[in-house]
Design an enzyme around this catalytic site. Structure first.
Site, PDB file in Angstrom:
ATOM      1  N   LYS A 290     -68.365  -6.969  32.601  1.00 43.71           N
ATOM      2  CA  LYS A 290     -67.401  -6.284  31.752  1.00 43.71           C
ATOM      3  C   LYS A 290     -67.777  -4.808  31.657  1.00 43.71           C
ATOM      4  CE  LYS A 290     -64.804  -7.540  27.602  1.00 43.71           C
ATOM      5  NZ  LYS A 290     -64.767  -8.384  26.402  1.00 43.71           N
ATOM      6  N   GLU A 383     -59.790 -21.327  17.609  1.00 44.39           N
ATOM      7  CA  GLU A 383     -59.278 -21.280  16.250  1.00 44.39           C
ATOM      8  C   GLU A 383     -59.124 -22.669  15.635  1.00 44.39           C
ATOM      9  OE1 GLU A 383     -57.981 -17.565  18.345  1.00 44.39           O
ATOM     10  OE2 GLU A 383     -57.890 -19.702  18.810  1.00 44.39           O
ATOM     11  N   ARG A 411     -52.301 -20.876  16.132  1.00 46.46           N
ATOM     12  CA  ARG A 411     -52.911 -21.806  17.083  1.00 46.46           C
ATOM     13  C   ARG A 411     -53.624 -22.955  16.371  1.00 46.46           C
ATOM     14  NH1 ARG A 411     -54.113 -19.331  22.006  1.00 46.46           N
ATOM     15  NH2 ARG A 411     -56.245 -20.066  22.058  1.00 46.46           N
TER      16      ARG A 411
END
Length: 668
Positions: A290, A383, A411
């Site tokens: 990243k 979640e 979600r």
């Protein structure tokens, strides 16, 4: 004259297939530079996109991801925020200077923006399931479109991703799942599976795979057939007693290959060109970094995951070569105010624990983690698990505060209902990014939390108007033996005097009590008002400004701070709903099933007059990316729009006599 950058000559993906290897490397550098410049100017997702430049080039080089529905190949992104290089290679490089600005390209895939974007997507865990669906749809229609799903930022740990993998293993055709393993989630990776992949990266088996891939990916002839699949199978068999990541995938019926270097562009192209012909589901484990290409982003990938615009002094390409100052704007935001309030209540109450789903920075809880690390939990992009776990913690007597974006609590609706509300457990939901979110656009708007939380028995819904109210809301929530949801926007928070308003707690809050004429925030005219504005939440500032503008025009309005959507303050509502008197509800939520709907329902069931009610809120249409201020203006929720609505309501009230029409709604 300086020649135009190679990137500007790329109008469609096919344009890169005639480039020489050195040109492809140059193209990757130009793409990184443009991404960095665009995000530094406009804000956006930086580190994740810098990490997938070579991978995206290789995918478009090897596959023909033509404009949908033409194909013949189809590409889906799991976490939509890694799509910037894809947008550049599909004709949008020239617009990158205005990334995320009104009328320009969005920061997430948008089919209306380009036929190269198959799905509008901003949530994690979805691409494998949609890819399986498209693979089955193609097969059902007698076609053989190649289907590729790019899964990144640790979204592979999401429950839906595992459900998709489980079903992908039953496919009897090609489907490629790229596991973009950058060792990161949105922040630090969480959970056993991320630890599993980390062990693979440092294991002897990984080194054997790496050496093997280095031998073959640069030497693959163009017509090998299934040689790579058979060679890989042989190596897998020889080391199957060792620990390796493929065990889990192979058990599901999915061929596993990798890990391979995601920044080795020639190797990626050769490898993808070969496995394109494997006629079964494949997971290709690609190891990327990243923020690759820029030292500052590589060294601080969490900080540069989704930064605001920033200024750079010096060269960002080298270690310690520059200084970066991120624009923080002026004033304190709601996220920081929540973090401070959570720390304050946790220091007073040892039962308090905080939880987030891969968003410690976005929700402000990274600040809480530094202060009270033993009572902070990051579940990763999970979640549903977060909410169910919070229910379990509440069952033991703890008081969990689950900080989740409004768009992401969707979600976990089933767990909010089944595990929390049904079991009458006191979990506190801090819903950040409620309402319009600005330049992230429609994928992240928090427009329906009231709609699906309000029906849940026992649920208390609060929207504070300033920092003092936010603190009181948290403290009140800890006293209630019920689930509570507190919503607030991505915006600056009106500050308060803590010494006077919060610390002494001179004025305790009662559940469901609204306020009229609060000395500092709200207004009343002792029954002489021409109209009443009932505001729920953070738009109170706009409402008060509108009231001042109206007063300057000789129009008197009362302003009520509703504070609660559930329960409704029936006594206050009976006071303001009187025959012939215009009442306007104001909220940063969908008009459907929102606060205004709750007012109408209560009034109707208690036989209060409803003919003079006008509801102001988010209309039934998608609002694209622009600043939050521009979004509010577009739908009439800015001060000028509220002033206009009040004047129209007063005018309508003057025209009505014996006929009582249906309640008005403000759509722009």
């Amino acid at each position: 004259m300086t020649p135009a950058p190679l990137l500007d000559s790329i109008r469609k993906p096919a344009d890169i297939r005639g480039l020489a290897p050195a040109e492809l490397e140059s193209l990757a550098g130009q793409m990184r530079q443009r991404i960095f410049e665009a995000v530094s100017t406009n804000g956006g997702h930086l580190a994740s996109n810098l990490g997938v430049v070579e991978l995206t080039i290789a995918l478009h080089y090897c596959y023909d991801f033509g404009p949908y529905p033409g194909g013949p190949d189809w590409l889906m992104f799991d976490v939509g925020h890694q799509c910037y290089p894809h947008k550049m290679l599909t004709g949008r490089a020239g617009q990158f200077g205005t990334l995320r600005k009104r009328g320009s390209i969005a920061g997430f895939p948008v089919p209306e923006e380009s036929p190269y974007d198959l799905f509008a997507v901003g949530h994690a865990g979805t691409a494998i399931s949609t890819a399986v669906g498209m693979a089955r749809g193609s097969q059902q229609q007698g076609k053989n479109n190649h289907v590729v799903a790019v899964v990144g930022d640790a979204s592979i740990v999401n429950g839906l991703a595992f459900e998709g993998l489980n079903n992908a293993g039953t496919l009897k055709r090609q489907m490629l799942i790229i596991l973009n393993d950058n060792g990161m989630s949105i922040s630090q990776p969480q959970g056993a599976f991320s630890e599993y992949l980390e062990r693979v990266r440092v294991s002897t088996t990984y080194e054997e795979f790496k050496r093997f891939s280095e031998k073959i990916v640069h030497r693959l002839p163009t017509t090998v057939g299934h040689a790579i699949e058979h060679a890989w199978d042989a190596l897998c068999s020889s080391v199957k007693s060792a620990m390796w990541a493929g065990q889990m995938f192979e058990a599901m019926g999915i061929k596993y290959m990798g890990p391979i270097d995601g920044h080795d562009l020639p190797g990626l192209i050769n490898f993808l060109a070969e496995i394109k012909h494997v006629d079964k589901p494949v997971v290709l484990h690609v190891k990327t970094q990243k923020g690759n290409g820029y030292e500052i982003t590589k060294n601080e990938p969490t900080k540069f995951h989704s930064p605001a615009a920033f200024r750079v002094e010096g060269s960002p390409l080298v270690q310690n070569g520059c200084r970066v100052e991120i624009n923080k704007g002026t004033g304190k935001n709601w996220t920081t105010a929540f973090a401070d309030a959570a720390i304050a209540v946790a220091k007073r109450d040892s039962r308090v624990v905080t939880l987030t789903a891969a968003m410690p920075d976005g929700t402000g809880l990274s600040k809480f983690e530094k202060e009270i690390p033993e009572r902070f939990i990051d579940t990763g992009i999970c979640e549903s698990h977060l909410v169910a776990m919070a229910a379990g913690m509440a069952k033991t007597g703890l008081r969990p505060i689950a900080a989740v974006y409004s768009t992401f609590i969707q979600r976990a609706f089933d767990q909010v209902w089944q595990e929390v509300a049904l079991n009458k457990l006191p979990v506190i939901f801090a819903l950040d990014r409620a309402g319009y979110v600005g330049d992230d656009g429609a994928v992240h708007h928090g427009f329906c939390d009231l709609a699906f939380l309000r029906p849940l028995p026992g649920m208390t819904l609060i929207a504070p108007t300033d920092e003092a109210e936010l603190n009181r809301a948290l403290r009140l929530s800890l006293k209630l033996d019920t689930a509570v949801a507190i919503r607030y926007p991505r915006d600056n928070v009106p500050t308060c005097n803590f010494e006077e308003e919060v610390l002494p707690e001179l004025r305790e809050q009662a559940s469901g009590e609204w306020e009229l004429g609060k000395s500092r925030m709200l207004i009343r005219h002792d029954g002489e008002a021409d109209a009443t504005l009932v505001v729920y939440g953070a738009l109170a500032g706009s409402v008060l400004t509108a009231a001042e503008l109206l007063s300057a025009d000789g129009v008197k309005v009362d302003v009520v701070d509703a504070r609660f959507c559930k329960p409704i303050d029936g006594a206050m509502l009976a006071r303001v709903l009187r025959p012939g008197h215009p009442v306007l509800t104001v909220e940063d939520h969908s008009l459907e099933n929102g606060f205004g709907s709750a007012v109408l329902e209560y009034a109707n069931s208690h036989r209060l007059p409803t003919d003079q009610i006008t509801r102001l809120g988010m209309p039934d249409r998608m609002i694209v990316h622009m600043t939050r201020k521009e979004q509010l203006t577009e739908v009439g929720l800015d001060p000028a729009g509220i002033v206009s609505s009040v004047k129209q309501a007063i005018e309508r009230a003057g025209e009505r006599s014996d006929v009582a029409p249906m309640p008005a709604e403000r759509y722009v």
